[in-house]
Structures are given as structure tokens and as C-alpha cells.
Design a protein around this motif. Structure first.
Motif, short mmCIF file in Angstrom:
data_model
loop_
_atom_site.label_atom_id
_atom_site.label_comp_id
_atom_site.label_asym_id
_atom_site.label_seq_id
_atom_site.Cartn_x
_atom_site.Cartn_y
_atom_site.Cartn_z
N ALA A 119 11.36 9.88 5.54
CA ALA A 119 11.97 9.07 4.48
C ALA A 119 10.93 8.14 3.86
O ALA A 119 10.08 7.60 4.55
N PRO A 120 10.99 7.91 2.55
CA PRO A 120 10.07 6.96 1.91
C PRO A 120 10.43 5.53 2.25
O PRO A 120 11.56 5.22 2.62
N ASP A 121 9.45 4.64 2.13
CA ASP A 121 9.68 3.23 2.39
C ASP A 121 10.31 2.56 1.17
O ASP A 121 10.03 2.93 0.04
N VAL A 122 11.13 1.55 1.43
CA VAL A 122 11.66 0.72 0.34
C VAL A 122 11.26 -0.75 0.51
O VAL A 122 11.38 -1.54 -0.42
N PHE A 123 10.77 -1.12 1.72
CA PHE A 123 10.33 -2.49 1.93
C PHE A 123 9.20 -2.49 2.94
O PHE A 123 9.33 -1.97 4.05
N VAL A 124 8.07 -3.06 2.54
CA VAL A 124 6.93 -3.19 3.43
C VAL A 124 6.27 -4.54 3.17
O VAL A 124 6.58 -5.22 2.19
N LEU A 125 5.38 -4.91 4.08
CA LEU A 125 4.63 -6.15 3.92
C LEU A 125 3.14 -5.84 3.84
O LEU A 125 2.65 -4.95 4.55
N GLY A 126 2.43 -6.56 3.00
CA GLY A 126 0.99 -6.42 2.91
C GLY A 126 0.56 -5.06 2.40
O GLY A 126 1.15 -4.50 1.47
N ALA A 127 -0.46 -4.50 3.05
CA ALA A 127 -1.06 -3.24 2.60
C ALA A 127 -0.45 -2.04 3.32
O ALA A 127 -1.07 -0.99 3.41
N ALA A 128 0.77 -2.19 3.84
CA ALA A 128 1.38 -1.12 4.63
C ALA A 128 1.43 0.22 3.93
O ALA A 128 1.21 1.26 4.55
N PRO A 129 1.75 0.30 2.61
CA PRO A 129 1.87 1.62 2.00
C PRO A 129 0.54 2.34 1.84
O PRO A 129 0.53 3.53 1.54
N HIS A 130 -0.57 1.65 1.98
CA HIS A 130 -1.87 2.24 1.71
C HIS A 130 -2.46 2.82 2.98
O HIS A 130 -2.42 2.20 4.04
N PRO A 131 -3.04 4.01 2.93
CA PRO A 131 -3.61 4.60 4.14
C PRO A 131 -4.78 3.77 4.64
O PRO A 131 -5.54 3.20 3.86
N PRO A 132 -4.93 3.65 5.95
CA PRO A 132 -6.03 2.87 6.50
C PRO A 132 -7.37 3.53 6.22
O PRO A 132 -7.47 4.75 6.09
N ARG A 133 -8.42 2.74 6.15
CA ARG A 133 -9.73 3.27 5.83
C ARG A 133 -10.24 4.22 6.91
O ARG A 133 -10.90 5.21 6.61
N HIS A 134 -9.89 3.94 8.17
CA HIS A 134 -10.42 4.80 9.23
C HIS A 134 -9.77 6.17 9.22
O HIS A 134 -10.23 7.07 9.89
N ALA A 135 -8.67 6.34 8.47
CA ALA A 135 -8.03 7.65 8.40
C ALA A 135 -8.73 8.58 7.42
O ALA A 135 -8.51 9.79 7.44
N ALA A 136 -9.60 8.03 6.56
CA ALA A 136 -10.22 8.85 5.53
C ALA A 136 -11.15 9.90 6.11
O ALA A 136 -11.37 10.95 5.52
N HIS A 137 -11.71 9.63 7.29
CA HIS A 137 -12.69 10.55 7.88
C HIS A 137 -12.10 11.40 8.99
O HIS A 137 -12.82 12.05 9.73
N PHE A 138 -10.79 11.37 9.12
CA PHE A 138 -10.14 12.14 10.18
C PHE A 138 -9.95 13.57 9.73
O PHE A 138 -9.48 13.84 8.62
N ASP A 139 -10.34 14.54 10.58
CA ASP A 139 -10.30 15.95 10.20
C ASP A 139 -8.98 16.63 10.52
O ASP A 139 -8.74 17.76 10.11
N GLY A 140 -8.10 15.98 11.28
CA GLY A 140 -6.84 16.60 11.67
C GLY A 140 -5.83 16.57 10.55
O GLY A 140 -6.09 16.11 9.43
N PRO A 141 -4.62 17.07 10.82
CA PRO A 141 -3.57 17.09 9.79
C PRO A 141 -3.17 15.68 9.37
O PRO A 141 -3.11 14.77 10.19
#
Length: 505
Positions: free
Chosen positions: A466-488
Motif C-alpha cells: 500500500a502507498p503511504d499517506v502520512f510520513v515524517l521527514g525524508a521517509a518517502p525517499h530511498p536511503p543513499r546506502h540502497a543505491a549501491h545494493f545489487d539485490g531486488p
């Protein structure tokens, strides 16, 4: 020329991804599988025989439960009846035979209605557990020596609790559709087998496991009813409604949450209201006993009081426990609303129950049963699970050896106070370790074994994908350390995310 696949086969392959094989993703599981022939082959035909994963998990759970019963044999023969310390030196203590007489079941007294002789004037357990105990007493013969009747009462209860153990293992195996083998974490957990027949906790654990299965299938009302029944058997299960509130807040699933709460309240009232009305003093005993109980075995308060050589009164412990629990709830709320992806329901359920255990005034050895299925769902990795289990087994042995020391008089056979302090620390650190790993998985979803396999929240029901409707801070944005992850990488959790059903696997 190979035959063309049928429409039915095609649909199954598209909509039912292959189950996750732990021997391919978990090095400890792969190493352990050498005992039964090694990891499953790539071309193995799975699900084509009677030996489905869920059936295997159920049978293994029953077998381990039976081994736990065998471990109690020294007490069954003599330890419960002769000598104060032998039941501790053999680590086979159980409340069940002692309370058969101590709570009036041997004399035909009705729980909550009939007053008991001695210090405990009424049964100090919630109503549904009292019903469970009473039903077992009906099956126990009323004739013969008291020892024989106590032995039979324990055996009857053990049989009923074995059913609960099988239910827990099966529900755990079915909650994550693609991960049925995670149920083996429950079935093979050594602390589960060792503590299963100490008390009646498995009833509440089974009801909560069934509730989580219902939620994972989108059945909010059935989930709520089962949570209400579980809370009528033990106090802790209602805690899972707290994390669910925050998850539904983040996802905007208020209708489903409201349905669950109404079902839980209704089921709890159906069980409790008759006794509350007809025997108010007996009904209230569980709550007054919990409030008036002082600092006891296994708790952080006992550890601190002995370490600093100070006295912690029951009032101070009650206040401190409440404050620490409120702080834990605030921390979990912040984690839920700020995490880069919405945490899985099982992760937060584990964390809230672990927080309750860590901040409680007492830690009985069987309380580990509360966490075993939640831990298997929150962090289904054998290495971390077994590290935690080793800590719990160490505490299981430590508490009985300490009691053997205190009950053996001048002989002092067992573990002295300083040794027991170490056992408490091992339990606390083991639980904190597993909590830390789960929190790390929440903030680094690519480390989560469930999400690495491409799933979102298999235990989340309507929250899954389900999509989010309420978050705080940078929650909707993918973390920087996930950018180099090779898995799904599972794309979800932002306002513009597609529904899970419309994305290709």
C-alpha cells in the motif's frame, strides 16, 4: 517438442512466485541441511508430495515438543514431589502440577468464584487461561493419590499445549506465503521446547499467531477477535494493536484498523464480562496481583538493584516500567513514520513485545515463548535467531541453577547470585541484540531477508504494497546506502507508488 503450458499453469507461474528456499539464502540453514542430505537442488520438484513444508513444520514442532516433555521426566517421576531442589537441579520445573492443588483444582473449586485457602485467595490468571486450566481438571480423574492426579493433570495440559504448539508453528509457516520454511525456526527453537510446559503461555501465543495469520490474509475482524481472545488469556497480545495503529496511520487504513479494534474489544468483553459481573473480586485478582507484585526474577530491575546494591520498591518499579514502556512506544512510532519504507508488521510486533519484556518487573523463563514466532517472522535468519536462542537457553539454565543454590541449604549446589546476575545480563543482551538487528533492517530494507527476496510485507495484509499517506521527514525517499545494493529493490511506500498487484514480479 515440449507441450504448451496450460492457462492454469501460466496463471500459477505468474501470480504465485516460487517459495524462498532458506538453504539458498542462509548459510547456516545450508550448513544445517547437510544433516539431511544437503540443500535442495535447483531442479527439485517441490510441493509434489504429501510432505509439504507446512506439514513438515507441524510434525517437527510436535517432535520437539515431545522432546521437551522427555526433558521433564526427572520431575515427573520424583522432582515435583520429593526434595525442594531436585526440580531445579534437573531444570524441569513446571507450575502446572503444583497449581493443581495450590489453586483448588484438586478439590473441585471453581476459579474466580471460590476463595482459596492460603496467601493467594483467588486464581491469579486471566479468564481464558483459567478456563483452559479448568477444562484440563475436568479431564483429570478425581480418584487416586494426589501425586498420580498431579502427574495426570500435567500430562493432560501438555497434550492440550502440544496442540497450541502445532498451531503456532503452522501459522508462522503460513503467514509469509513464500517463506513456509521459516516455520522451522519456531519448530526447532530449543528454548521453545524447554519452556513449553512450564506454564500456560502457549494458549495466548497460539491465539496471537492465528490472529496474525488472519491479518496477513486481509481478515481484519477475525484478527481482532483472536487478539481479544489472546488478551483474555494473557495480558501482552493487545500490545500489537499499537504498532498496527501507527502502520495504518502511515498507510491510511483506518477502516481496517477500526474493525480490528472493535473485534478485539468485543471478544475480550464476551469472555470477561460474565466473570467480571458474577465474581468481581476473583476476576480482578490477576490485575491486582500484577500491580502489587514486587521486583522479581530475570528483570532489569532485579539486575540493577543487585548491581548497585539498592532496593527498588514495587511502586518505583511500576512507575519506571510505565515510563520506559511509553518511551519505547514513542521511539517505535518515530521509527515507523520516518523509516525509508514502512516497517513490516511482524517487525514492529516483535519490537513492542520485546520492549514489554525488557521493561517488565519479572521475566519468567517461559516468556520467551511470546517472542519466538514474532522473531521468526521479524528476522528469519538462522544465525541471529540461534544467537538469541543460545542466550535464552543460558538464562533457562541459570534461573534453575540459581534456585537450586538458594534451596539447597548449606550445600549451596548450583549458581550463586553473581552467576545469576550474568545469566540475567545474557538474556537482556541477547534480546537487545535481536531488537537492534530488526531496527537495522527497518532502516536498511535491503538487509531484511524478507524484502531481499522481493516481497514487501507478507504479514501486513492490507498494508502489503500500500502507498503511504502520512510520513515524517525524508521517509518517502530511498536511503543513499540502497543505491549501491545489487539485490531486488521493492518500489513502494511513496504517494505515487503503484499498487502491488499491478507491478511485475
Amino acid at each position: 517438442m515440449s507441450p504448451m503450458p496450460s492457462a492454469e499453469t501460466t496463471r500459477a507461474s505468474v501470480h504465485e512466485p516460487d517459495p524462498v528456499r532458506p538453504t539458498r539464502e542462509d548459510e547456516v540453514a545450508a550448513a544445517g541441511s547437510e544433516l539431511i542430505g544437503g540443500p535442495v537442488g535447483r531442479r527439485a520438484l517441490l510441493g509434489t508430495s504429501w510432505w509439504t513444508p507446512v506439514r513438515v513444520v507441524a510434525l517437527v514442532a510436535i517432535g520437539m515438543f515431545a522432546l521437551g516433555m522427555v526433558q521433564k521426566l526427572p520431575c515427573y517421576d520424583s522432582g515435583w514431589f520429593f526434595g525442594a531442589s531436585s526440580q531445579y537441579t534437573h531444570a524441569c520445573y513446571s507450575d502446572i502440577p503444583h497449581l493443581y492443588q495450590g489453586r483448588g483444582f484438586a478439590d473441585g473449586l471453581v476459579p474466580y468464584f471460590d476463595k482459596l485457602p492460603g496467601d493467594m485467595d483467588y486464581l491469579e490468571y486471566p479468564v481464558l487461561t483459567g478456563v483452559f486450566m479448568e477444562v484440563a481438571s475436568w479431564v483429570t480423574p478425581g480418584s487416586g493419590t494426589l501425586q498420580a492426579r498431579e502427574q495426570t493433570y500435567w500430562m493432560v495440559n501438555a497434550g492440550m499445549l502440544m496442540v497450541c504448539a502445532a498451531v503456532i508453528a503452522v501459522c508462522t509457516a503460513r503467514i509469509h506465503r513464500r517463506r513456509p520454511w521459516d516455520g522451522l525456526l519456531v519448530a526447532l527453537a530449543p528454548a521453545f521446547a524447554l519452556t513449553a510446559t512450564i506454564n500456560w503461555d502457549l494458549l495466548a501465543v497460539a491465539l496471537l499467531a492465528a490472529a496474525m495469520l488472519m491479518w496477513s490474509r486481509g481478515r481484519a475482524l477475525a484478527f481482532g477477535i483472536l487478539v481479544g481472545l489472546a488478551t483474555a488469556a494473557k495480558f501482552y497480545p493487545f500490545l500489537v494493536l499499537g504498532p498496527l495503529l501507527v502502520l495504518c496511520w502511515r498507510a491510511g487504513k483506518w477502516r481496517e484498523f477500526s474493525t480490528a479494534v472493535l473485534g478485539a474489544v468485543g471478544a475480550w468483553l464476551v469472555v470477561n464480562l460474565p466473570v467480571m459481573y458474577l465474581a468481581p473480586e476473583g476476576w480482578a485478582k490477576f490485575y491486582s496481583f500484577s500491580r502489587e507484585r514486587g521486583v522479581d526474577f530475570g528483570s532489569v530491575f532485579l539486575f540493577i538493584s543487585r548491581w548497585l546494591d539498592i532496593e527498588i520498591t514495587k511502586d518505583a518499579a511500576n512507575t519506571s516500567a510505565m515510563i520506559m514502556m511509553l518511551v519505547a512506544c514513542a521511539i517505535l512510532t518515530t521509527i515507523t513514520l520516518t523509516a525509508p519504507r514502512r516497517p513490516r508488521f511482524a517487525q514492529l510486533a516483535f519490537l513492542i513485545v520485546a520492549a514489554f519484556i525488557l521493561t517488565n518487573k519479572v521475566y519468567s523463563p517461559q516468556y520467551v515463548l511470546w517472542l519466538v514466532p514474532l522473531a521468526a517472522l521479524a528476522r528469519p535468519r538462522w544465525r541471529d535467531f540461534l544467537i538469541w536462542q543460545a542466550c535464552e537457553v543460558a538464562y533457562f539454565l541459570g534461573i534453575w541453577m540459581y534456585l537450586a543454590y538458594t534451596t539447597s541449604g548449606d550445600a549451596h549446589k548450583g549458581l550463586p547470585t553473581d552467576g545469576y546476575q550474568i545469566a540475567i545480563a545474557v538474556h537482556l543482551l541477547g534480546t537487545l541484540y535481536l531488537c537492534a538487528v530488526v531496527v537495522r533492517d527497518i532502516f536498511m530494507p535491503e538487509r531484511d531477508m524478507v524484502r531481499r527476496a522481493g516481497d514487501d510485507d507478507p504479514s501486513g495484509g492490507v498494508l502489503d504494497g500500500a502507498p503511504d499517506v502520512f510520513v515524517l521527514g525524508a521517509a518517502p525517499h530511498p536511503p543513499r546506502h540502497a543505491a549501491h545494493f545489487d539485490g531486488p529493490h521493492v518500489e513502494w511506500g511513496s504517494g505515487g507508488a503503484e499498487p502491488a498487484e499491478s507491478r511485475s514480479p
